[in-house]
Write an enzyme that holds these catalytic residues in place. Structure first.
Site: not given
Ligand code: NAP
Length: 527
Positions: A264, A301
């Protein structure tokens, strides 16, 4: 007590001579504890133990795995203030955040415990034999998900608890039946060791095989690279930079036996503000977004790093309001001098690009390691022509792109790299007139948000935290929520296998009482 040593299964070990310390960014000084990096011999020992443990652990019942996961949660809570203090000393994050993240971590462990205790997650599918079928008889076929093997987890710097040592990746892999070797994040090695000690204690208490979990220290890329290349490692979980994730993905692909790397990586999380929403509530949106851009010093994120709209007076007012609001917010501490340095380098890089206007840049003096928030703006053509403007600036930063018209807005969205999230802010049913824009956004993201902010990722079964590359290396999976277990399993089929030798999940009697698909029908009945 923190030893600064590695956990090779249940044993602490420090055979090497490469050492390092963590850093307190708020005090701007090193923490005292000395950590010893794992040697290649210790890496070998950890992986060997994990592969031996896999033979037993992969077959352990859901009930025992659930008890193990719950015991880890209990042991983490038992670390109490030692954990909270270490977390704060290694991250500069406030105590409230540490407590909240601990709650999330414990909640994740318990939700995986519930999943494996109930048991239907293995997707047992049975097609019964038809011995009299013409022209050929049909075999008895029974499929379920089984664990993939030892997994290496690279913890995230920005979530020292929830996406690190006992975070989502580890909890999911242990729930699936995979031993885990954590490559501890060097910025929070003390927090990592405390959590590792909790996992090892829980493993011993619950009678888990030695090697079901190891925690290796490192302050450079070698330990991680050796782990990813090790033939007995079967999958990798990673959260961090695009550069790091891509390097590990390439390394895994070059192995004699390539393995999956679920990385990720970066995301700028586009937010599209439609004209009516801008006109009706630009002030309110500006305030909400100033907070979303700066929450956690922008180190999420899902930070909204890109705001898109169509040129108008209302959009001009929004940009002014956003600048005013963000400059009112007091700067906060970043996780580490390296992250702060990265923020400054990337911010400066964007600001120095042609046709970029700085509309807000906090310019009062701040303490070392504190980030000065900034907002810049460009027109749609400039954004389309310059790929540097698409890069993630990890921190309290956002770029506003002013498109000429609806068509340019659609083109900009179509040309975006893959993202974790996309957000639409719209009023009075105007969304109905932007079907192509919604579709373009859907093709670029893993989660779409209506009239909200992308920051704040709920942990639940329907969450998707992932997205088209480069947000993640495999958009078919989520890194958050119980469905993330699917990254650590593979489908396996038994053909005409004796009933008593089948795993309980597939036996005729359905002794676990799980939900299964038998000849296409979902049922908990026995056969
Ligand atoms: P990182 O540099 O990607 O490092 C993450 C982990 O991967 C660390 O344990 C690191 O080991 C390891 N690693 C990195 N490159 C590697 C390589 N080539 N081979 C083997 N291992 C490698 O991320 P970070 O330290 O967490 O933060 C740095 C930057 O990453 C941030 O400033 C930010 O830009 C970005 N980031 C993004 C997100 C996001 O969610 N989008 C989250 C966190 C970070 P060592 O540290 O031991 O070298």
């Amino acid at each position: 007590m923190i030893t600064g040593k590695n956990y090779i299964g249940n044993q602490v070990s420090a055979k090497g001579n490469k050492t390092f310390k963590t850093f307190n960014p708020e005090l701007d000084q090193e923490n005292e504890i000395i950590f010893t990096e794992a040697t290649s011999e210790e890496i070998e020992e950890a992986v060997l133990l994990a592969s031996i443990a896999f033979k037993e652990y992969s077959k352990i019942s859901g009930a025992k795995k659930a008890a193990f996961l719950n015991a880890i949660a209990d042991e983490i809570l038992g670390l109490d203030q030692d954990l909270i203090h270490m977390y704060c000393a290694e991250t500069g994050l406030p105590e409230g955040r540490a407590i909240g993240e601990r709650g999330r971590t414990v909640g994740q462990l318990r939700s995986f415990a519930n999943l494996v205790l109930e048991g239907s997650w293995v997707e047992a599918t049975i097609d019964l034999a038809q011995p009299k079928r013409e022209p050929l008889p049909k075999s008895d076929l029974r499929k379920m998900l089984i664990p993939i093997g030892p997994v290496v987890v690279f913890g995230a710097s920005n979530f020292p608890l929830a996406y690190s040592t006992a975070g989502g990746d580890t909890a999911a892999a242990l729930a699936a039946g995979c031993p885990v070797i954590v490559k501890s994040h060097p910025m929070h090695a003390g927090t990592g060791e405390l959590v590792a000690s909790a996992i090892v204690k829980a493993a011993q208490k619950m009678g888990m095989p030695n090697g079901v979990f190891s925690n290796l220290n490192s302050s450079g890329i070698e330990v991680g690279q050796l782990l990813v290349q090790h033939p007995k490692v079967k999958a990798v979980g990673f959260t961090g930079s695009f550069k790091g994730g891509r390097a590990l993905y390439d390394l895994a692909a070059k192995r004699e036996e390539p393995i999956p790397v679920f990385a990720e990586m970066g995301s700028i999380n586009p937010v599209v503000i439609l004209p009516k929403a801008l006109k009706n509530r630009h002030q309110e949106i500006a305030k909400t977004y100033a907070n979303s851009i700066t929450v956690g010093t922008g180190q999420f994120c899902t930070n909204p790093g890109l705001i898109l709209g169509i040129q108008s007076d209302a959009f001009t007012s929004f940009i002014k309001n956003l600048s005013d609001e963000i400059l009112k917010i007091h700067p906060s501490c970043m996780l580490h001098p390296t992250i702060k340095n990265g923020y400054e380098i990337n911010k400066t890089k964007i600001i120095s690009q042609k046709n970029v206007s700085v509309v807000a840049n906090f310019d009062l003096e701040v303490s070392n390691n504190f980030a000065q928030q900034a907002i810049v703006t460009v027109d749609g053509t400039t954004f389309l022509e310059n790929p540097t403007l698409h890069l993630e600036v990890f921190g309290p930063f956002s770029m506003v792109v002013q498109c000429e018209n609806k068509a340019e807005l659609e083109t900009v969205i179509t040309h975006l790299e893959g993202q974790l999230t996309g957000t639409i802010l719209a009023d009075d049913q105007e969304i109905e007139n932007y079907e192509n824009i919604i579709l373009a956004l859907q093709n670029r993201v893993g989660r779409i948000i209506f009239n909200g902010v992308p920051t704040g990722v709920e942990v639940c079964e329907s969450m998707v935290h992932g997205g088209p590359y480069p947000a993640s290396t495999d958009s078919r999976f989520t890194a958050v929520g119980v469905n993330s277990i699917k990254r650590w399993v593979r489908p396996f089929c038994y053909q005409d296998w004796p009933n008593e030798l089948l795993p309980k999940e597939l036996q005729n009697e359905n002794p676990l009482g799980i939900n299964r698909k038998v000849d296409g029908i979902s049922t908990t009945e026995k056969i």
